[in-house]
Write a protein that holds these residues in place. Structure first.
Motif, short mmCIF file in Angstrom:
data_model
loop_
_atom_site.label_atom_id
_atom_site.label_comp_id
_atom_site.label_asym_id
_atom_site.label_seq_id
_atom_site.Cartn_x
_atom_site.Cartn_y
_atom_site.Cartn_z
N UNK A 97 0.72 -1.15 0.13
CA UNK A 97 0.09 -0.18 -0.06
C UNK A 97 0.86 1.20 0.23
N UNK A 98 2.00 1.09 -0.65
CA UNK A 98 2.90 2.40 -0.65
C UNK A 98 2.50 3.27 -1.69
N UNK A 99 1.55 3.25 -2.15
CA UNK A 99 1.21 4.48 -3.14
C UNK A 99 0.12 5.44 -2.51
N UNK B 203 1.79 -2.83 -4.78
CA UNK B 203 0.61 -1.96 -4.68
C UNK B 203 -0.44 -2.65 -5.74
N UNK B 204 -1.57 -2.44 -5.66
CA UNK B 204 -2.53 -2.65 -6.68
C UNK B 204 -2.56 -1.88 -7.93
N UNK C 223 3.86 -4.32 6.48
CA UNK C 223 2.40 -4.59 6.20
C UNK C 223 1.33 -3.43 6.43
N UNK C 224 1.43 -2.50 5.42
CA UNK C 224 0.61 -1.15 5.69
C UNK C 224 -0.63 -1.09 5.10
N UNK C 225 -0.78 -1.82 3.85
CA UNK C 225 -1.96 -1.63 3.17
C UNK C 225 -3.23 -2.05 3.74
N UNK C 226 -4.54 -1.58 3.52
CA UNK C 226 -5.74 -1.95 4.20
C UNK C 226 -6.91 -1.41 3.89
N UNK C 227 -8.04 -1.96 4.20
CA UNK C 227 -9.29 -1.48 4.07
C UNK C 227 -9.93 -1.25 5.31
N UNK D 99 -3.82 -11.67 3.40
CA UNK D 99 -3.15 -11.38 2.44
C UNK D 99 -1.72 -11.11 2.83
N UNK D 100 -1.69 -10.33 4.19
CA UNK D 100 -0.34 -10.25 4.67
C UNK D 100 0.39 -11.16 5.27
N UNK D 101 -0.50 -12.11 5.97
CA UNK D 101 -0.06 -13.35 6.53
C UNK D 101 0.62 -14.18 5.35
#
Length: 314
Positions: A36-38, A60-61, A111-115, A137-139
């Motif tokens: 999620x670095x964007x 990133x997606x 592990x930064x990305x999330x909803x 997903x992070x796991x």
């Protein structure tokens, strides 16, 4: 929660920025992945690590957005080129492809990305979307990259959790809301508790490999993470938090605790802990929105959630 060394009191606080945390830190030769670095605090986390000389990969997606972010970081820091790789945490094949493509050691995984508080969505496996993205997903990513982390010697894994973990533990009887009514905030809280429990158990399992793992609460920051939350709900949450917890942080301040755990020599050897405002947190006290909940720090629960997660992503 366990730690190999006593968690220190650190010369940082709620208003510290990521740049201040890495001032004087040399990460030359180290490789870091920021999911999620964007967007949001992920950008500032990546920027701080790159400014200290790390070779940063944005996972990133949206790779077009990632490329724009990478160019901006490189221009602002003068550090090594920032790489962009595709990763959709809710897509098992995407995670597997990222892991398969990785070569060489990995020194830092953030592990930064999330909803947050999204409407009910399910992956093709039937997984609830927030648990799938924020935790499973992070796991799968972290366990898949474990050989690269172990090869680095002294690698760090950083799990971005939230004070929302206080809302709910992990319900292993019905983690994907197949029988209980779906509540977006309970689902979010469950996923954030899972992030903390991951750090607790990773710290135990990976200690002999020299890998440390910690979780954190970044603070209240206005980013795209709140896209599913309307202004009335945000105002209500801030009022319920009260005091300093109700104050918005800038993204630079919000990234500071992630960067502390990813890069600072001041937390060398500290593992299995939960941090907030650039300090190790104590146990949660009723009536507050701070500290780590017992349901998210229990070693037995951490083992059970790990085993369940391993079966899920196998």
């Amino acid at each position: 929660m366990t730690t190999t060394t006593p968690a220190p009191h650190l010369p940082f606080g709620a208003t510290t920025t990521a740049a201040e945390v890495v001032d004087g830190v040399d990460l030359a030769g180290r490789r870091a992945v920021v999911t999620g670095g964007a967007s949001g605090i992920g950008v500032e986390t990546a920027r701080a690590l790159a400014s200290a000389g790390a070779q940063v990969v944005l996972a990133v997606r949206d790779t077009a957005a990632g490329a724009r972010t990478a160019a901006g970081i490189a221009a602002s820091t003068g550090g090594p080129p920032v790489e962009v790789r595709p990763l959709d945490l809710a897509d098992r094949a995407s995670v597997a492809a990222f892991v398969a493509a990785w070569e060489g050691p990995l020194h830092v995984l953030v592990a930064n990305a999330g909803v947050m508080a999204s409407p009910l969505r399910r992956t093709p496996q039937g997984w609830e979307g927030q648990l799938a993205t924020n935790h499973l997903g992070h796991f799968a990513l972290a366990t898949g990259l474990h050989p690269a982390l172990a090869a680095a010697g002294g690698a760090r894994v950083v799990a971005v959790s939230s004070a929302a973990h206080l809302r709910a533990g992990v319900d292993l009887d019905d983690p994907h809301f197949e029988r209980r009514p779906y509540d977006p905030w309970v689902a979010y809280g469950q996923s954030k508790s899972a992030n903390v429990l991951f750090a607790v158990e990773a710290a135990r399992r990976w200690a002999d490999d020299g890998v440390v793992a910690n979780a954190l609460m970044p603070g209240a920051i206005r980013t795209g993470l709140q896209r599913h939350v309307d202004e009335e709900e945000i105002a209500r949450l801030r009022a319920a938090s009260g005091g300093a917890a109700a104050q918005w942080k800038t993204v630079e301040q919000g990234a500071a605790t992630s960067v502390l755990l990813a890069a600072s020599p001041l937390v060398e050897g500290v593992t299995g802990r939960y941090f907030e405002d650039c300090q190790p947190a104590g146990p949660h006290r009723p009536g507050t929105r701070t500290g780590v909940a017992a349901h998210a720090s229990d070693p037995g629960t951490a083992r059970r959630v790990w085993d369940w997660s391993l079966r899920s992503v196998a």
